[in-house]
Design a protein around this motif. Structure first.
Motif, mmCIF file in Angstrom:
data_model
loop_
_atom_site.group_PDB
_atom_site.id
_atom_site.type_symbol
_atom_site.label_atom_id
_atom_site.label_comp_id
_atom_site.label_asym_id
_atom_site.label_seq_id
_atom_site.Cartn_x
_atom_site.Cartn_y
_atom_site.Cartn_z
ATOM 1 N N LYS A 1 0.833 -1.209 0.000
ATOM 2 C CA LYS A 1 0.000 0.000 0.000
ATOM 3 C C LYS A 1 0.867 1.259 0.000
ATOM 4 C CE LYS A 1 -3.955 -2.004 2.374
ATOM 5 N NZ LYS A 1 -4.781 -1.987 3.590
ATOM 6 N N LYS B 1 2.436 1.688 -3.488
ATOM 7 C CA LYS B 1 1.409 2.112 -4.436
ATOM 8 C C LYS B 1 1.106 3.604 -4.270
ATOM 9 C CE LYS B 1 -3.302 1.030 -5.884
ATOM 10 N NZ LYS B 1 -4.480 0.198 -5.622
ATOM 11 N N GLY B 2 0.953 4.068 -3.030
ATOM 12 C CA GLY B 2 0.703 5.476 -2.774
ATOM 13 C C GLY B 2 1.872 6.357 -3.159
ATOM 14 N N TYR B 3 3.094 5.871 -2.932
ATOM 15 C CA TYR B 3 4.298 6.639 -3.269
ATOM 16 C C TYR B 3 4.399 6.803 -4.778
ATOM 17 C CZ TYR B 3 9.187 8.090 -3.237
ATOM 18 O OH TYR B 3 10.352 8.783 -3.397
ATOM 19 N N ARG B 4 4.128 5.725 -5.512
ATOM 20 C CA ARG B 4 4.170 5.808 -6.983
ATOM 21 C C ARG B 4 3.119 6.786 -7.497
ATOM 22 N NH1 ARG B 4 4.793 -0.542 -7.994
ATOM 23 N NH2 ARG B 4 7.067 -0.639 -7.993
ATOM 24 N N LYS B 5 1.929 6.723 -6.945
ATOM 25 C CA LYS B 5 0.842 7.606 -7.362
ATOM 26 C C LYS B 5 1.199 9.065 -7.074
ATOM 27 C CE LYS B 5 -4.162 7.766 -7.003
ATOM 28 N NZ LYS B 5 -5.329 7.204 -6.320
ATOM 29 N N GLU B 6 1.762 9.307 -5.899
ATOM 30 C CA GLU B 6 2.159 10.663 -5.497
ATOM 31 C C GLU B 6 3.243 11.227 -6.410
ATOM 32 O OE1 GLU B 6 4.830 12.081 -1.851
ATOM 33 O OE2 GLU B 6 2.898 11.227 -1.246
ATOM 34 N N ASN B 7 4.228 10.393 -6.759
ATOM 35 C CA ASN B 7 5.335 10.867 -7.589
ATOM 36 C C ASN B 7 4.978 10.945 -9.058
ATOM 37 O OD1 ASN B 7 6.911 11.258 -5.408
ATOM 38 N ND2 ASN B 7 8.107 9.406 -5.648
ATOM 39 N N ALA B 8 3.993 10.195 -9.499
ATOM 40 C CA ALA B 8 3.539 10.287 -10.889
ATOM 41 C C ALA B 8 2.821 11.616 -11.113
ATOM 42 C CB ALA B 8 2.620 9.116 -11.230
ATOM 43 N N ALA B 9 2.111 12.081 -10.106
ATOM 44 C CA ALA B 9 1.397 13.350 -10.208
ATOM 45 C C ALA B 9 2.341 14.538 -10.156
ATOM 46 C CB ALA B 9 0.367 13.465 -9.085
#
Length: 85
Positions: A73, A76-84
């Motif tokens: 989790k 997944k959140g870290y990837r989502k945060e850095n993709a944005a």
């Protein structure tokens, strides 16, 4: 088997976790192979909540390491945060 999991640190009521690659037989806060980052659930102000070396996480997953549910989790959140960003 190698597992990517959290290793607890910090003070009482102030948790701080290192994300580590470790042998699944090792203790939670015991010996580890490599430190991959950290997770600070009580981060305040300018402090960052999560810092990960995604390249090393990908490497360990590529060679067969299993992530714990909580680390999955967090990643997944870290990837989502850095993709944005």
């Amino acid at each position: 088997m190698v597992t990517i999991r959290l290793s607890r640190g910090g003070a009482k009521k102030q948790p701080f976790y290192h994300v580590v690659a470790t042998d699944s037989r090792a203790r939670r806060d015991g010996r580890y192979i490599e430190r991959l980052g950290y997770y600070n659930p009580v981060a305040r102000g300018d402090a960052t909540e999560t810092q990960l070396d995604i390249d090393r996480v990908e490497y360990w997953i590529g060679v067969g390491a299993q992530m714990s549910d909580r680390v999955a989790k967090i990643v997944k959140g870290y990837r989502k945060e850095n993709a944005a960003a």
